[in-house]
Design an enzyme around this catalytic site. Structure first.
Site, PDB file in Angstrom:
ATOM      1  N   ASP A 108       7.582  15.844   3.229  1.00  0.00           N
ATOM      2  CA  ASP A 108       7.851  15.066   2.008  1.00  0.00           C
ATOM      3  C   ASP A 108       6.592  14.892   1.146  1.00  0.00           C
ATOM      4  OD1 ASP A 108       8.942  13.446   0.087  1.00  0.00           O
ATOM      5  OD2 ASP A 108       9.943  12.100   1.482  1.00  0.00           O
TER       6      ASP A 108
ATOM      7  N   HIS B 226       9.888  13.308  -2.667  1.00  0.00           N
ATOM      8  CA  HIS B 226      10.959  12.507  -3.283  1.00  0.00           C
ATOM      9  C   HIS B 226      10.449  11.712  -4.487  1.00  0.00           C
ATOM     10  CE1 HIS B 226       9.857   9.129  -0.426  1.00  0.00           C
ATOM     11  NE2 HIS B 226      10.246   8.378  -1.437  1.00  0.00           N
TER      12      HIS B 226
ATOM     13  N   SER C 234       5.954   4.745  -1.296  1.00  0.00           N
ATOM     14  CA  SER C 234       6.204   6.165  -1.085  1.00  0.00           C
ATOM     15  C   SER C 234       5.091   6.981  -1.722  1.00  0.00           C
ATOM     16  CB  SER C 234       7.533   6.570  -1.710  1.00  0.00           C
ATOM     17  OG  SER C 234       8.579   6.138  -0.904  1.00  0.00           O
TER      18      SER C 234
END
Ligand code: ARG
Length: 726
Positions: free
Chosen positions: A232, A96, A661
């Protein structure tokens, strides 16, 4: 004020191990203080490395493998974190985090979002115009170069002007003729300041990404939730000039030789294993008061949820109908949807966990403590009153600014038309300077293709209609800007008609019309263009809403600064950690399960069979790639599986937030065991109050990452580069 600061420093210096109130999992710590504040604790929990091996400015250490990712060459904040995993600067981050870049390289012919992308050699790696990787060289405490020069008699405006001036000097004195990007940031609500010195590499290339059916598996349904089965991750590489210095993209650039890279462990995780996470958490509000909690619940969150929900609805309709539109809006949509669900979850969590009550209890204690002596009253007595009045002053300017930012400015045509203001000026002056517009037009023409690549006029028209109607409906008429009242009147409240009119007449509605304009540019065409005119009006309103937004914050700023300083004095036996502010932090904890609700237990790992269990061929968020199914059915997990199973994701107790992230999850030996990519639904209030029993970090297991690279993609070239610990 000065005295308090000295006290805090003294407490920090002797305060080894004084976690009387902080459980060790809570806190995003500054790496320079780790030796002093956290090291003993970390050792007890399983850290095997020396303090020098985790943070050192003289020798290579873990910090040298951690980068902040940004779209800028001189960033002051980072949208995500990445880590270096090979001696040729291969970089892992989340899917992402790479999503926008993967999207930019995608088209209906090369749909890397759908199909994934794997470079089989260096020359297949894809350069990116706006992507940088910042390496932290060192950081230092510059509080004493700022705070003593501020005084209580200054207004908040004077104070921030002085801070900016001093920050400027501090940056200047450390940038070594532009070699370094220097950032000075406020900590503890302006009670402390730190300086960060970075080397910024601007040639960062895309190396690999799984298809979205792996990298975004579970989509928005599973987002912010456990149990999770998302692969991810995406892969980049940092390039440098041949001498190792930062350089913009060039064919002569070479993979950077990093100071340190993380080995990747495929040994697997067990419950209670030590885990530390390094990265660039963006922002938290752990010292928010009960007034702030009320403001979030009653004002800011509902306003934003409404506006974002509307634009998502508009985009989704067109995305579902057309693959091309889906690619164009994929990244914008994903970003907004992520934030939208975050806000919904945060409000839910705050209510559910009575964050208001907990904050109120602390404030009651604070008030009682202040009441005990006159000096405290003088120093901190007005803190909470300022905060209370600050929020009420902030309400209307906040809503107005958000509506401008997310509603009136959200149609792309409004922003794009703004880029032509310079051209207007030059066309006016054409006689004095006949060359100038030529250059500007060339420049605008170059940018045009890129702009229209991700543009769909019919969607943007709907956006214009929908968002302006929403503004007109939700903002009281007396507060509305004149141009909007004019629109309402002219089109008798029919905003679809208004938008249709703008789009049928504007040169900005299509590449074709704009090209015709470029061939024969006339200032009148520009100044009469409905989108151009509107854009000017909106921009003016936006700027004044921004100014009002900032000036309505001064009581809040002062109140918060006093409140935090007071809290630190009141709880002087506690070691405080600063709120996240996009600076390098370290958090440590352990691999851990949790109990999300009465009688419900969530295990700390998920497996590939869970991917198969969730498969739903009728739902685009839960499609399983054929190849993945084949590998699963053949149990062909290679060295990444164990006992016939393959672990996909796991949980830890680490304290992280957005910006983390892509952050590496590192075991006690300094090896990569996974990548952090999300938080869990039950603790979405976590940015305001940490919930030790409930709050978890969701990580993709390094074994799943390597399995996808190796078995699914067959990218042996990448596997060969890694230092794998079996
Ligand atoms: N919630 C994650 C974060 O804010 C982003 C997850 C992206 N996945 C998605 N399905 N949109 O870091």
């Amino acid at each position: 004020m000065k005295k308090i600061l000295l006290m805090i420093v003294a407490v920090m210096a002797i305060g080894i191990n004084s976690f009387a109130f902080n459980p060790p999992d809570e806190g995003m710590w500054l790496p320079i203080f780790v030796d002093r504040l956290n090291y003993t604790d970390m050792q007890k929990m399983g850290l095997q490395l020396t303090a020098e091996e985790i943070y050192s400015i003289n020798n290579s250490s873990i910090k040298d493998a951690i980068v902040g990712l940004s779209g800028s060459a001189t960033p002051s904040g980072y949208f995500c974190t990445g880590e270096i995993v090979s001696d040729k600067s291969l970089l892992f981050t989340n899917h992402h985090c790479g999503y926008d870049i993967i999207q930019q390289h995608s088209s209906v012919e090369h749909n890397y979002l759908r199909d994934g992308f794997w470079a089989r050699s260096f020359d297949e790696e894809l350069p990116n115009e706006a992507l940088s990787a910042s390496f932290l060289v060192r950081m230092d405490d510059v509080t004493d170069s700022i705070v003593p020069f501020l005084s209580d008699t200054m207004t908040e405006g004077q104070r921030s002007a002085k801070v900016r001036e001093l920050q400027g000097k501090l940056k200047e004195s450390a940038n070594e003729d532009g070699k370094y990007n220097v950032v000075v940031k406020s900590f503890f609500e302006g009670n402390e300041y730190y300086r960060f010195i970075y080397l910024v590499y601007t040639d960062v290339r895309l190396v690999g990404a799984p298809p979205s059916d792996i990298g975004k598996y579970g989509g928005d349904t599973d987002n912010w939730m456990w149990p999770r089965h998302t692969g991810d991750f995406s892969i980049f590489r940092v390039y440098s000039a041949p001498d190792g210095s930062p350089a913009d993209y060039s064919e002569d650039n070479v993979p950077l030789t990093p100071k340190h890279h993380l080995p990747v462990s495929i040994k697997g995780v067990e419950k209670d294993d030590f885990a530390m996470i390094w990265g660039y958490p963006g922002s938290t509000n752990r010292y928010m008061t009960s007034y702030g909690v009320r403001f979030a619940l009653d004002h800011s969150n509902p306003t934003l949820i409404d506006i974002l929900g509307k634009s998502l609805e508009i985009m989704k309709e067109d995305m579902d109908a057309d693959e091309e539109v889906e690619i164009k809006y994929a990244s914008t949509y994903a970003g907004l949807a992520n934030y939208w669900k975050y806000l919904i979850g945060q409000s839910r969590g705050v209510k559910h966990l009575d964050v208001y009550g907990k904050k109120k209890a602390l404030e009651d204690k604070f008030i009682a403590w202040i009441g005990q002596n006159q000096e405290r009253k003088e120093n901190y007595g007005e803190a909470l009153d300022l905060i209370e009045s600050g929020y009420s002053q902030h309400e209307d300017p906040f809503a107005m600014f958000m509506y401008y930012n997310f509603a009136l400015m959200s149609p792309a045509i409004i922003n794009y038309a703004q880029e032509f203001t310079q051209l207007e000026k030059q066309l006016e002056e054409i006689k004095d300077n006949p060359e100038a517009p030529g250059q500007t037009i060339e420049y605008l023409r170059e940018g045009m293709a890129e702009y229209f690549k991700d543009y769909n006029a019919p969607t943007d028209e709907k956006m214009l209609a929908g968002m302006y109607a929403m503004f007109a409906k939700n903002i009281p008429v007396e507060s509305q800007p004149e141009f909007l009242k004019g629109i309402t009147k002219k089109y008798k409240g029919d905003y679809n008609k208004f938008a249709a009119d703008v789009f049928s007449k504007s040169i900005f509605a299509s590449e074709e019309k704009l090209n015709t304009f470029f061939d024969n540019p006339k200032v009148k065409i520009l100044t009469k263009d409905p989108a151009y005119k509107l854009s000017g009006q909106v921009m003016e309103g936006f700027m004044s809403s921004l100014a009002a937004y900032y000036s309505s914050q001064s009581d809040l700023d002062k109140g918060s600064r006093l409140f935090v300083a007071g809290l630190m004095e009141m709880e002087s036996d506690k070691v405080f950690y600063p709120d996240a502010n996009s600076t390098m932090r370290l958090s440590y904890g352990s691999v851990q399960d949790y109990y999300p609700a009465d009688a419900v237990h969530y295990d700390y790992v998920t497996h590939l069979y869970g991917v198969m269990e969730k498969e739903d061929t009728t739902n685009p968020e839960f499609i399983v790639p054929k190849k993945l199914k084949e590998l699963f059915e053949a149990k062909d997990f290679g060295r990444y599986g164990k006992d016939g199973q393959l672990v996909t994701c796991f949980l830890t107790t680490n304290d992280i937030t957005g910006g983390n992230s892509g952050s590496p999850v590192i075991n006690g030996n300094g090896e990569l065991i996974g990548l952090a990519f999300d938080g869990n639904w039950e603790a979405m209030s976590g940015d305001i109050a940490f919930e030790p029993e409930l709050q978890r970090t969701i990580c993709v297991d390094s074994r799943y990452v390597l399995f996808i690279i190796d078995k699914f993609a067959g990218a042996q070239n990448l596997i060969d580069e890694l230092t794998i610990i079996e």
